[in-house]
Design a protein around this motif. Structure first.
Motif, mmCIF file in Angstrom:
data_model
loop_
_atom_site.group_PDB
_atom_site.id
_atom_site.type_symbol
_atom_site.label_atom_id
_atom_site.label_comp_id
_atom_site.label_asym_id
_atom_site.label_seq_id
_atom_site.Cartn_x
_atom_site.Cartn_y
_atom_site.Cartn_z
ATOM 1 N N HIS A 115 4.440 3.092 14.033
ATOM 2 C CA HIS A 115 5.512 3.576 13.146
ATOM 3 C C HIS A 115 6.867 3.468 13.873
ATOM 4 O O HIS A 115 7.861 3.029 13.304
ATOM 5 C CB HIS A 115 5.288 5.046 12.784
ATOM 6 N N ASP A 300 1.317 3.688 6.258
ATOM 7 C CA ASP A 300 0.421 2.967 7.176
ATOM 8 C C ASP A 300 0.139 1.530 6.733
ATOM 9 O O ASP A 300 -0.086 1.276 5.550
ATOM 10 C CB ASP A 300 -0.912 3.722 7.290
ATOM 11 N N MET A 304 2.701 -2.758 11.385
ATOM 12 C CA MET A 304 3.223 -1.883 12.449
ATOM 13 C C MET A 304 2.344 -1.946 13.705
ATOM 14 O O MET A 304 2.850 -1.860 14.827
ATOM 15 C CB MET A 304 3.358 -0.441 11.932
HETATM 16 ZN ZN ZN Z 1 0.895 6.863 9.804
#
Ligand code: ZN
Ligand code: KG4
Length: 336
Positions: A115, A300, A304
């Motif tokens: 993140h 999510d 990432m």
């Molecule tokens: Zn997350």
């Protein structure tokens, strides 16, 4: 260099492929939300089973989308924590098996680092920067000085912001996860209608507390004050506005204290439209640049994890195939 990223820490199976120019070559995602929403939250066993069912299908889909073969991939990165152990075991075992069979390097990635570093891809963010990391399980303000150099300046002392959004949504009868729903409905509501507490707002630190705010919402509902759809919209708007006020104050303090000139906001709650605006305004007033990834890349996803994998690969920091997943794995421990 071409990096494949695998995300399985919670209720999304995500696989992505990026190159070292930070171009996304593939990004496939299966969200399990429909499987969990009837239970009002993530059921770990159901999550694990679903990851197993989907992971190899998504892997093949990602290669196809990128028009690549497994031989073309240089590094395999997978979320190794924090998160639900079942999902972590599935993603990391899948990744390690490929590495074992092919001799490709393995990268055990910290989900929060994924993140945190997402905006390296979306905004070409340079170190150092101030990071607001706000998701379903975490709510922190950090100073980021390098790929693995994180210092926590403040954190929630109870609920994460996403958790508070989800609990308030549940109190109002909306399905899990309710953050997006509150965001949408708040647009039609009066944020001044209900007065909610702003915990810790005047305290001399960068910490948050959202459980009192959530309890105040529960009391309003219990007193029978929410009768019409408009009442719900007003409560959504009042709650979201109170939460944003806390972020505004604490992020302003952190920016002033550190003097950092770039603000990054990431994690699922960074999708919230009012929070994005509030923090952009705070930063603008202080002459600070704001880097907030596209909403789709805040929740999510595999990209990432590929980005965090790429950043570590550039430092030549790979992981042993003996690395075991960690359900708890604070960002500050990456320094050592
Ligand atoms: Zn997350
Ligand atoms: O980062 P994420 O996908 O998963 C975790 O690592 O926790 O974040 C999920 C959280 C959920 O609590 C969800 O309600 C929240 O992000 N969320 C939002 C919005 N979209 C997702 N919260 C507020 N406003 C939104 N638009």
């Amino acid at each position: 260099m071409i990096v494949l990223g695998i995300e399985t820490s919670c209720d999304e199976t995500g696989i992505a492929i990026i190159n070292d120019k930070y171009e996304i070559l593939a990004n496939v995602l299966y969200s399990q939300i429909d499987l969990h929403s009837v239970y009002g939250g993530v059921v770990p066993e159901i999550a694990s089973r679903s990851h197993i069912e989907k992971i190899d299908i998504l892997f093949n889909e990602a290669l196809k989308q990128a028009n690549l073969k497994l031989e073309d991939i240089d590094v395999i990165a997978a979320t190794s924590g924090p998160g639900l152990i079942g999902g972590l075991l599935i993603g990391t075992t899948f990744a390690k098996s490929i590495c074992y069979a092919t001799g490709k390097p393995y990268m055990a990635v910290n989900h929060l680092q994924g993140h945190a570093l997402m905006s390296r891809l979306t905004h070409n963010t340079n170190y150092p920067f101030l990071l607001v990391l706000t998701s379903g399980g975490h709510c922190q303000i950090l100073e980021v000085k390098g790929t693995n150099d994180f210092t926590i300046l403040g954190t929630t002392i109870d609920d994460a912001a996403g958790e508070a959004f989800d609990k308030v949504a549940k109190l109002l009868g909306y399905e899990y996860p309710g953050g997006g729903k509150i965001d949408a409905l708040a647009k039609q509501g009066d944020s001044k209608r209900f007065k909610l507490p702003l915990p810790l707002i005047n305290e001399d630190n960068c910490n948050f507390s959202f459980s009192g705010m959530k309890s105040a919402v529960r009391n309003i509902v219990a007193k029978g004050e929410i009768k019409t759809e408009q009442d719900k919209y007003d409560l959504c708007a009042s709650f979201q506005s109170a939460l944003c006020k806390c972020f505004e104050k604490k992020v302003q303090r952190a920016l002033k204290e550190t003097g950092l000139k770039t603000l990054v906001v990431s994690g699922g709650v960074a999708r919230n439209s009012e929070l994005r605006q509030t923090l952009t305004d705070v930063a603008n007033k202080l002459g600070v640049d704001t880097h907030i990834p596209d909403p789709k890349l805040c929740t999510d996803n595999g990209v990432m994890i590929a980005v965090a994998g790429l950043e570590n690969a550039k430092l030549n920091q790979f992981s042993s195939l003996n690395t075991t997943p960690r359900p708890r794995w604070p960002l500050e421990e990456l320094k050592s």
